[in-house]
Motif scaffolding. Structure first.
Motif, PDB file in Angstrom:
ATOM      1  N   LEU A  46      -7.598  49.929 -15.268  1.00  0.00           N
ATOM      2  CA  LEU A  46      -8.564  48.989 -15.831  1.00  0.00           C
ATOM      3  C   LEU A  46      -7.998  48.264 -17.050  1.00  0.00           C
ATOM      4  N   GLN A  47      -7.260  49.009 -17.872  1.00  0.00           N
ATOM      5  CA  GLN A  47      -6.659  48.367 -19.052  1.00  0.00           C
ATOM      6  C   GLN A  47      -5.628  47.323 -18.629  1.00  0.00           C
ATOM      7  N   THR A  48      -4.840  47.637 -17.600  1.00  0.00           N
ATOM      8  CA  THR A  48      -3.856  46.667 -17.096  1.00  0.00           C
ATOM      9  C   THR A  48      -4.565  45.435 -16.546  1.00  0.00           C
ATOM     10  N   LYS A  49      -5.606  45.665 -15.769  1.00  0.00           N
ATOM     11  CA  LYS A  49      -6.349  44.538 -15.197  1.00  0.00           C
ATOM     12  C   LYS A  49      -6.991  43.696 -16.295  1.00  0.00           C
ATOM     13  N   LEU A  50      -7.534  44.375 -17.306  1.00  0.00           N
ATOM     14  CA  LEU A  50      -8.143  43.669 -18.425  1.00  0.00           C
ATOM     15  C   LEU A  50      -7.099  42.838 -19.158  1.00  0.00           C
ATOM     16  N   HIS A  51      -5.939  43.447 -19.392  1.00  0.00           N
ATOM     17  CA  HIS A  51      -4.859  42.720 -20.084  1.00  0.00           C
ATOM     18  C   HIS A  51      -4.484  41.472 -19.281  1.00  0.00           C
ATOM     19  N   ASN A  52      -4.348  41.629 -17.959  1.00  0.00           N
ATOM     20  CA  ASN A  52      -3.998  40.485 -17.109  1.00  0.00           C
ATOM     21  C   ASN A  52      -5.072  39.400 -17.166  1.00  0.00           C
ATOM     22  N   LEU A  53      -6.333  39.809 -17.135  1.00  0.00           N
ATOM     23  CA  LEU A  53      -7.419  38.832 -17.193  1.00  0.00           C
ATOM     24  C   LEU A  53      -7.455  38.106 -18.528  1.00  0.00           C
ATOM     25  N   VAL A  54      -7.225  38.855 -19.611  1.00  0.00           N
ATOM     26  CA  VAL A  54      -7.213  38.217 -20.939  1.00  0.00           C
ATOM     27  C   VAL A  54      -6.065  37.226 -21.022  1.00  0.00           C
ATOM     28  N   THR A  55      -4.893  37.623 -20.488  1.00  0.00           N
ATOM     29  CA  THR A  55      -3.737  36.720 -20.495  1.00  0.00           C
ATOM     30  C   THR A  55      -4.047  35.461 -19.681  1.00  0.00           C
ATOM     31  N   CYS A  56      -4.626  35.639 -18.493  1.00  0.00           N
ATOM     32  CA  CYS A  56      -4.987  34.479 -17.658  1.00  0.00           C
ATOM     33  C   CYS A  56      -5.995  33.586 -18.376  1.00  0.00           C
ATOM     34  N   LYS A  57      -6.958  34.214 -19.055  1.00  0.00           N
ATOM     35  CA  LYS A  57      -7.969  33.438 -19.760  1.00  0.00           C
ATOM     36  C   LYS A  57      -7.324  32.611 -20.875  1.00  0.00           C
ATOM     37  N   GLN A  58      -6.377  33.229 -21.594  1.00  0.00           N
ATOM     38  CA  GLN A  58      -5.684  32.495 -22.659  1.00  0.00           C
ATOM     39  C   GLN A  58      -4.879  31.338 -22.079  1.00  0.00           C
ATOM     40  N   GLN A  59      -4.207  31.598 -20.951  1.00  0.00           N
ATOM     41  CA  GLN A  59      -3.431  30.530 -20.317  1.00  0.00           C
ATOM     42  C   GLN A  59      -4.355  29.408 -19.842  1.00  0.00           C
ATOM     43  N   ASP A  60      -5.513  29.789 -19.303  1.00  0.00           N
ATOM     44  CA  ASP A  60      -6.471  28.772 -18.844  1.00  0.00           C
ATOM     45  C   ASP A  60      -6.997  27.941 -20.010  1.00  0.00           C
ATOM     46  N   ALA A  62      -5.385  27.352 -22.793  1.00  0.00           N
ATOM     47  CA  ALA A  62      -4.297  26.458 -23.211  1.00  0.00           C
ATOM     48  C   ALA A  62      -4.167  25.287 -22.238  1.00  0.00           C
ATOM     49  N   SER A  63      -4.266  25.600 -20.946  1.00  0.00           N
ATOM     50  CA  SER A  63      -4.167  24.553 -19.927  1.00  0.00           C
ATOM     51  C   SER A  63      -5.318  23.557 -20.060  1.00  0.00           C
ATOM     52  N   LEU A  64      -6.524  24.067 -20.289  1.00  0.00           N
ATOM     53  CA  LEU A  64      -7.688  23.201 -20.452  1.00  0.00           C
ATOM     54  C   LEU A  64      -7.518  22.303 -21.671  1.00  0.00           C
ATOM     55  N   ALA A  65      -7.042  22.878 -22.772  1.00  0.00           N
ATOM     56  CA  ALA A  65      -6.835  22.074 -23.989  1.00  0.00           C
ATOM     57  C   ALA A  65      -5.785  20.992 -23.732  1.00  0.00           C
ATOM     58  N   ARG A 146     -11.596  15.401 -12.894  1.00  0.00           N
ATOM     59  CA  ARG A 146     -11.880  16.416 -11.862  1.00  0.00           C
ATOM     60  C   ARG A 146     -11.214  17.745 -12.216  1.00  0.00           C
ATOM     61  N   GLU A 147      -9.954  17.692 -12.652  1.00  0.00           N
ATOM     62  CA  GLU A 147      -9.247  18.919 -13.024  1.00  0.00           C
ATOM     63  C   GLU A 147      -9.921  19.594 -14.209  1.00  0.00           C
ATOM     64  N   THR A 148     -10.358  18.803 -15.178  1.00  0.00           N
ATOM     65  CA  THR A 148     -11.041  19.363 -16.346  1.00  0.00           C
ATOM     66  C   THR A 148     -12.338  20.035 -15.919  1.00  0.00           C
ATOM     67  N   GLN A 149     -13.079  19.403 -15.025  1.00  0.00           N
ATOM     68  CA  GLN A 149     -14.329  19.989 -14.532  1.00  0.00           C
ATOM     69  C   GLN A 149     -14.052  21.309 -13.814  1.00  0.00           C
ATOM     70  N   THR A 150     -12.990  21.338 -13.006  1.00  0.00           N
ATOM     71  CA  THR A 150     -12.634  22.564 -12.293  1.00  0.00           C
ATOM     72  C   THR A 150     -12.306  23.679 -13.276  1.00  0.00           C
ATOM     73  N   LEU A 151     -11.539  23.372 -14.308  1.00  0.00           N
ATOM     74  CA  LEU A 151     -11.185  24.380 -15.303  1.00  0.00           C
ATOM     75  C   LEU A 151     -12.408  24.856 -16.087  1.00  0.00           C
ATOM     76  N   ARG A 152     -13.331  23.944 -16.353  1.00  0.00           N
ATOM     77  CA  ARG A 152     -14.559  24.360 -17.050  1.00  0.00           C
ATOM     78  C   ARG A 152     -15.375  25.314 -16.189  1.00  0.00           C
ATOM     79  N   GLN A 153     -15.438  25.030 -14.891  1.00  0.00           N
ATOM     80  CA  GLN A 153     -16.162  25.925 -13.989  1.00  0.00           C
ATOM     81  C   GLN A 153     -15.474  27.286 -13.949  1.00  0.00           C
ATOM     82  N   TYR A 154     -14.150  27.278 -13.938  1.00  0.00           N
ATOM     83  CA  TYR A 154     -13.411  28.541 -13.927  1.00  0.00           C
ATOM     84  C   TYR A 154     -13.667  29.324 -15.212  1.00  0.00           C
ATOM     85  N   LYS A 155     -13.733  28.611 -16.316  1.00  0.00           N
ATOM     86  CA  LYS A 155     -13.983  29.235 -17.617  1.00  0.00           C
ATOM     87  C   LYS A 155     -15.351  29.914 -17.616  1.00  0.00           C
ATOM     88  N   ASP A 156     -16.334  29.292 -16.967  1.00  0.00           N
ATOM     89  CA  ASP A 156     -17.680  29.853 -16.920  1.00  0.00           C
ATOM     90  C   ASP A 156     -17.734  31.146 -16.108  1.00  0.00           C
TER      91      ASP A 156
END
Length: 190
Positions: A46-60, A62-65, A146-156
């Motif tokens: 679970l900690q590994t999965k959480l770490h991966n999700l947090v990393t993905c969220k940070q990358q998302d 950065a990508s959104l910005a 469109r890409e920004t909207q997709t990333l916002r939906q992913y963020k939600d």
């Protein structure tokens, strides 16, 4: 003598019960150790999965910005291109008026200048090129939106991270409880 035999039998029975309890405690301890090991493995996963999700969220994020910056830049370029096109169109109309006036005076004299015709063709070509560039930029802006909207939906949908955090906390509490239970059983044996 009978009393001694009875005491001896009672002691043997007590010893047998204590051995049985000890065996039961040993089996319980092994089961608890196994469960504790499994819980630790689950906790690590679970900690590994959480770490991966947090990393993905940070990358998302950065990508959104980055995409939002690009979208802002594209909008600025679009406005600039539209302004340029408007200025060219205005200049073209002024040139047309000037050319029409010259053409009228030339027509009155019965001649038409090749320079005037060349200038007009050049201006029309410039306007076509600028309109094409504006169209390309508008398409790019729509794509970025469109890409920004997709990333916002992913963020939600990132609430899964919060659910995993809660599961991890519950798993850690259970692990701590089992460790305390195992420690208490070990003290009982001693």
């Amino acid at each position: 003598m009978r009393k001694l035999k009875a005491d001896l039998q009672s002691s043997r029975n007590t010893e047998q019960e204590l051995r049985s309890q000890l065996n039961s405690l040993i089996l319980d301890e092994e089961a608890t150790k196994s469960e504790l090991y499994q819980l630790r493995q689950d906790n690590e996963n679970l900690q590994t999965k959480l770490h991966n999700l947090v990393t993905c969220k940070q990358q998302d994020k950065a990508s959104l910005a980055s995409m939002e910056r690009r979208l802002t830049e594209e909008r600025k370029q679009r406005l600039s291109a539209e302004q340029t096109a408007a200025n060219l169109e205005k200049r073209k109309k002024q040139d047309e008026v000037t050319a029409a006036t010259k053409a009228a005076s030339i027509a009155a004299r019965g001649e038409c200048s090749d320079v005037c015709k060349a200038r007009r063709r050049d201006l029309e070509n410039d306007v076509k090129i600028i309109r094409r560039e504006v169209s390309i930029r508008e398409d790019r802006i729509r794509q970025l939106e469109r890409e920004t909207q997709t990333l916002r939906q992913y963020k939600d949908t990132q609430s899964e991270t919060e659910v995993l955090m809660a599961a991890l906390a519950a798993m850690q509490d259970k692990t701590s409880h089992l460790e305390n239970s195992l420690s208490a059983e070990t003290r009982l044996k001693l």
